[in-house]
Design a protein around this motif. Sequence first.
Motif, PDB file in Angstrom:
ATOM      1  N   LEU A   1       0.613  -0.984   0.103  1.00 20.51           N
ATOM      2  CA  LEU A   1       0.027  -0.033  -0.080  1.00 20.51           C
ATOM      3  C   LEU A   1       0.911   0.530   0.033  1.00 20.51           C
ATOM      4  CD1 LEU A   1      -2.943   1.266   0.565  1.00 20.51           C
ATOM      5  CD2 LEU A   1      -2.356   1.000   2.554  1.00 20.51           C
ATOM      6  N   LEU A   2       1.723   0.807   0.694  1.00 22.10           N
ATOM      7  CA  LEU A   2       3.030   2.112   0.922  1.00 22.10           C
ATOM      8  C   LEU A   2       3.714   2.731  -0.785  1.00 22.10           C
ATOM      9  CD1 LEU A   2       4.788   4.727   2.267  1.00 22.10           C
ATOM     10  CD2 LEU A   2       6.397   2.548   2.736  1.00 22.10           C
ATOM     11  N   ALA A   3       4.059   1.678  -1.572  1.00 19.40           N
ATOM     12  CA  ALA A   3       4.731   1.939  -2.389  1.00 19.40           C
ATOM     13  C   ALA A   3       3.439   2.361  -3.690  1.00 19.40           C
ATOM     14  CB  ALA A   3       4.949   0.177  -2.664  1.00 19.40           C
ATOM     15  N   ALA A   4       2.591   1.912  -3.442  1.00 18.24           N
ATOM     16  CA  ALA A   4       1.341   2.165  -4.223  1.00 18.24           C
ATOM     17  C   ALA A   4       0.961   3.884  -3.952  1.00 18.24           C
ATOM     18  CB  ALA A   4      -0.115   1.396  -4.072  1.00 18.24           C
ATOM     19  N   VAL A   5       1.145   3.917  -3.222  1.00 17.50           N
ATOM     20  CA  VAL A   5       0.461   5.578  -2.147  1.00 17.50           C
ATOM     21  C   VAL A   5       1.338   6.662  -3.473  1.00 17.50           C
ATOM     22  CG1 VAL A   5       0.187   7.431  -0.756  1.00 17.50           C
ATOM     23  CG2 VAL A   5      -1.088   4.702  -0.351  1.00 17.50           C
ATOM     24  N   MET A   6       2.857   6.240  -2.647  1.00 14.07           N
ATOM     25  CA  MET A   6       3.953   6.629  -3.212  1.00 14.07           C
ATOM     26  C   MET A   6       4.024   6.994  -4.547  1.00 14.07           C
ATOM     27  SD  MET A   6       4.378   7.380  -0.225  1.00 14.07           S
ATOM     28  CE  MET A   6       5.713   8.673  -0.250  1.00 14.07           C
ATOM     29  N   VAL A   7       3.696   5.462  -5.666  1.00 14.45           N
ATOM     30  CA  VAL A   7       4.306   5.836  -6.636  1.00 14.45           C
ATOM     31  C   VAL A   7       2.976   6.703  -7.605  1.00 14.45           C
ATOM     32  CG1 VAL A   7       4.051   4.719  -9.173  1.00 14.45           C
ATOM     33  CG2 VAL A   7       5.354   4.181  -6.780  1.00 14.45           C
ATOM     34  N   PHE A   8       1.580   6.299  -7.367  1.00 11.24           N
ATOM     35  CA  PHE A   8       0.477   7.251  -7.403  1.00 11.24           C
ATOM     36  C   PHE A   8       0.812   8.387  -7.764  1.00 11.24           C
ATOM     37  CE2 PHE A   8      -0.363   2.535  -8.907  1.00 11.24           C
ATOM     38  CZ  PHE A   8      -0.444   2.218 -10.492  1.00 11.24           C
ATOM     39  N   GLY A   9       0.468   8.354  -5.844  1.00 19.16           N
ATOM     40  CA  GLY A   9       1.088   9.775  -5.338  1.00 19.16           C
ATOM     41  C   GLY A   9       1.958  11.054  -6.014  1.00 19.16           C
ATOM     42  N   GLY A  10       3.486  10.543  -6.133  1.00 20.59           N
ATOM     43  CA  GLY A  10       4.107  11.287  -6.270  1.00 20.59           C
ATOM     44  C   GLY A  10       3.567  11.024  -7.931  1.00 20.59           C
ATOM     45  N   ALA A  11       3.070  10.347  -9.000  1.00 24.07           N
ATOM     46  CA  ALA A  11       2.891  10.763 -10.213  1.00 24.07           C
ATOM     47  C   ALA A  11       1.887  12.032 -10.276  1.00 24.07           C
ATOM     48  CB  ALA A  11       2.226   9.217 -10.972  1.00 24.07           C
ATOM     49  N   THR A  12       1.084  11.745  -9.269  1.00 26.25           N
ATOM     50  CA  THR A  12      -0.164  12.607  -9.340  1.00 26.25           C
ATOM     51  C   THR A  12       0.067  13.981  -8.800  1.00 26.25           C
ATOM     52  OG1 THR A  12      -2.020  10.769  -8.978  1.00 26.25           O
ATOM     53  CG2 THR A  12      -2.742  13.830  -8.447  1.00 26.25           C
ATOM     54  N   LEU A  13       1.541  14.540  -8.189  1.00 25.69           N
ATOM     55  CA  LEU A  13       1.787  15.544  -7.769  1.00 25.69           C
ATOM     56  C   LEU A  13       2.461  15.353  -8.633  1.00 25.69           C
ATOM     57  CD1 LEU A  13       2.310  14.835  -3.857  1.00 25.69           C
ATOM     58  CD2 LEU A  13       0.734  16.113  -5.140  1.00 25.69           C
ATOM     59  N   LEU A  14       3.635  15.375  -9.187  1.00 28.44           N
ATOM     60  CA  LEU A  14       4.697  15.597 -10.153  1.00 28.44           C
ATOM     61  C   LEU A  14       3.889  15.655 -11.736  1.00 28.44           C
ATOM     62  CD1 LEU A  14       7.164  15.544 -11.007  1.00 28.44           C
ATOM     63  CD2 LEU A  14       7.575  13.155 -11.777  1.00 28.44           C
ATOM     64  N   PHE A  15       2.692  15.029 -12.443  1.00 30.79           N
ATOM     65  CA  PHE A  15       2.384  15.436 -13.208  1.00 30.79           C
ATOM     66  C   PHE A  15       1.054  17.261 -13.079  1.00 30.79           C
ATOM     67  CE2 PHE A  15       4.595  11.935 -14.307  1.00 30.79           C
ATOM     68  CZ  PHE A  15       5.582  12.166 -15.184  1.00 30.79           C
ATOM     69  N   ARG A  16       1.114  16.565 -11.815  1.00 28.59           N
ATOM     70  CA  ARG A  16      -0.213  17.699 -11.532  1.00 28.59           C
ATOM     71  C   ARG A  16      -1.942  17.399 -12.521  1.00 28.59           C
ATOM     72  NH1 ARG A  16      -0.393  20.658  -6.928  1.00 28.59           N
ATOM     73  NH2 ARG A  16      -1.657  21.887  -7.750  1.00 28.59           N
ATOM     74  N   ASP A  17      -1.719  15.754 -12.223  1.00 31.59           N
ATOM     75  CA  ASP A  17      -2.657  15.135 -13.190  1.00 31.59           C
ATOM     76  C   ASP A  17      -3.259  14.025 -11.900  1.00 31.59           C
ATOM     77  OD1 ASP A  17      -4.136  13.899 -14.885  1.00 31.59           O
ATOM     78  OD2 ASP A  17      -2.597  13.202 -16.140  1.00 31.59           O
ATOM     79  N   GLN A  18      -5.035  14.627 -11.750  1.00 34.11           N
ATOM     80  CA  GLN A  18      -5.689  13.833 -10.356  1.00 34.11           C
ATOM     81  C   GLN A  18      -6.066  11.985 -10.873  1.00 34.11           C
ATOM     82  OE1 GLN A  18      -6.965  15.625 -11.566  1.00 34.11           O
ATOM     83  NE2 GLN A  18      -9.010  16.056 -12.154  1.00 34.11           N
ATOM     84  N   THR A  19      -5.750  11.747 -12.599  1.00 35.49           N
ATOM     85  CA  THR A  19      -6.053  10.554 -13.003  1.00 35.49           C
ATOM     86  C   THR A  19      -4.949   9.488 -12.703  1.00 35.49           C
ATOM     87  OG1 THR A  19      -6.076  11.636 -14.863  1.00 35.49           O
ATOM     88  CG2 THR A  19      -5.750   9.224 -15.242  1.00 35.49           C
TER      89      THR A  19
END
Length: 192
Positions: free
Chosen positions: A68-86
């Motif tokens: 869960l931590l890995a998923a949150v960090m990868v998908f959350g990080g991508a959300t913040l990096l690309f400013r895309d909630q997808t």
Amino acid sequence: MKQLTDLIPLLLFFITYQMRGVTIELGDWSHTLDGIFSATAVLMIATVAQVLITWLLVRQVGKNLLWLLAAVMVFGGATLLFRDQTFIFWKPTVFNWGLALALAGSHLFSERNLLQRILGSQLHLPDEVWFRLMCVWITNCVVVGALNLVVAYQFSEAFWVSYKLYSAIGFTLLLTLVCALLIAPHLSENPG
């Protein structure tokens, strides 16, 4: 009870999202909460804190929490990096479907399914009960993942955020109840 405390990062995500537009000031620093992006950052921080607190209290962290931590960090990080909630929209689906695949794969390619390997030292159940538990978990994960995508793409972002919190609580309680009903008849057979 542990399953409900695991919902704390999601609750903080929800609260932060509901506070969008609020400005937080600490000395010279200030930040206006910007909805999904601030909520995602809080989710990431809260999940890291959850893992650290779990480790400090019991000196071990379960694989499920690490995934869960890995998923949150990868998908959350991508959300913040690309400013895309997808990306954060897809995190629950990818996590749940990944867990369903892991459960199914463990059944197909090993003698004991994943649930039995994790809980087998605590619960002594017949193989058919372990199989039923695994099927319940797989079904739950597939349904939760699919419903997440339906809500993410058919409803507003605000609705999706609320759905995430309330469905997580509802599905967790339902899964706990169904598992308890499957296990209960066999508890008296478990050694002391």
